[in-house]
Design an enzyme around this catalytic site. Structure first.
Site: not given
Ligand code: IPM
Ligand code: MG
Length: 356
Positions: A135, A190, A222, A246, A250
């Site tokens: 990042y 990884k 993975d 990240d 999700d």
């Molecule tokens: C998160 C989001 C952010 C990230 C974006 C908005 C930059 O996806 O907080 O997970 O990638 O960290």
């Molecule tokens: Mg995110």
């Protein structure tokens, strides 16, 4: 107690407004100060993280954040895009430890796309490193390729790296968190391909010796993606780097069927933090009054617990949320037949009413 309120874009202002109502209804006199962030800040100040917003965030005891991003800013140069606001706040304030719990509320088990027996009672915690990795790694950019096969073509490149101290501090955060929960840490990397991951794993093993009461395991990312849908309850605390975290957070959030329910905390070494829902700005439903404010309201609860030293008030909010779910109130994202569909504001009303 000074709280910086940064609503942002999309559904951000709607959901943050409900969390602010809940905070005000609690009683204590919080000093709430609002500032624009993300695309909204670009519109008024020409930058997604204007100096005044950053200053406010720095001097506040905690930050309540909505969400940033909207398609209408997609054509801006990268440094002016809304996402730079949250990345900049994380970096400038050294918020390196990101807590993303994924909890499946019993009332919402049927909202998940997974079978109830797989996700019923799910309670895992993703600890994501937030200040390093690909990042922020330098060098990065777009240049002319030197690869023999593609010489002269444009190529994009980024750099993944983690220093030992960066891994050490997130390792401590994860082991400490596991101590207060199920006493298991799964470190995701990884290491079969990446040097960065190999060092990450070495450091995790070394730091784990200081926590003999916590069990450490390792998993390639993975496989972790697979195990999260196969047997998510086998996890307790998952610790991982910025990029993998990240993606996996999700995935973990969606397991619960309700990304609109999950709060998050991003902390520095002194537990000052930024609190935001785990979901994004959802521009497609912005302004319709249907967004779920519960993740943001629960983020406010995390803020009271971690940064403001008010665990009893945090409990009150969390109990109120459980109470409104038990009463059957549902925003559209978690609605199932037989429950009561409510708007963003009505959900806020219900939580405020349930506080007392
Ligand atoms: C998160 C989001 C952010 C990230 C974006 C908005 C930059 O996806 O907080 O997970 O990638 O960290
Ligand atoms: Mg995110």
């Amino acid at each position: 107690m000074k709280i910086a309120v940064l609503p942002g874009d999309g559904i951000g202002p709607e959901i943050v407004a409900q969390a602010v109502r809940v905070l005000k209804a609690l009683g204590p006199n919080f000093d709430l100060e609002e500032a624009p962030v993300g695309g909204a800040a670009y519109d008024v100040a020409g930058h997604p993280l204007p100096p005044a917003t950053l200053e406010l965030a720095k001097k506040a005891d905690a930050i309540l954040f909505g969400a940033v991003g909207d398609w209408k800013y997609d054509t801006l140069a990268r440094e002016l895009r809304p996402e730079q606001a949250i990345l900049g706040l994380r970096k400038h304030l050294e918020l390196f430890a990101n807590f993303r719990p994924a909890i499946c509320y019993p009332e919402l088990t049927s909202a998940s796309s997974l079978k109830p027996e797989i996700i019923g009672g799910l309670d895992i915690l993703i600890v994501r490193e937030l200040n390093g990795d690909i990042y922020f790694g330098q060098p990065r950019g777009i240049r002319t390729s030197e690869l023999p096969l593609f010489k002269g073509a444009r190529e994009g490149f980024d750099t993944m790296h983690y220093s030992e101290p960066e891994v050490e501090r997130i390792a401590h955060v994860a082991f400490e968190a596991a101590r207060k929960r199920g006493k298991k840490v799964c470190s995701v990397d990884k290491a079969n391909v990446l040097e960065t991951s190999q060092l990450w794993r070495e450091v995790m093993i070394r730091i784990s010796k200081e926590y003999p009461d916590v069990e450490l395991s390792h998993m390639y990312v993975d496989n972790a993606a697979m195990q999260l849908v196969k047997a998510p309850k086998a996890f307790d605390v998952v610790v991982t780097g910025n990029l993998f975290g990240d993606i996996l957070s999700d995935e973990a959030a969606m397991l619960t069927g309700s990304i609109g329910m999950l709060p998050s905390a991003s902390l520095d070494k002194n537990n000052k933090g930024l609190y935001e829902p785990s979901h994004g700005s959802a521009p497609d439903i912005a302004g319709k009054g249907i967004a779920n404010p519960l993740a943001t309201i629960l983020s406010a609860a995390m803020m009271l617990r971690y940064s403001l030293g008010m665990p009893a008030q945090a409990d009150r909010i969390e109990k109120a949320v459980q109470n409104v779910l038990a009463q059957g109130f549902r925003t559209a994202d978690i609605y199932t037949e037989g429950t009561k569909k409510v708007s963003t504001i009505q959900m806020g009303d219900a939580v405020v009413a349930a506080l007392s």
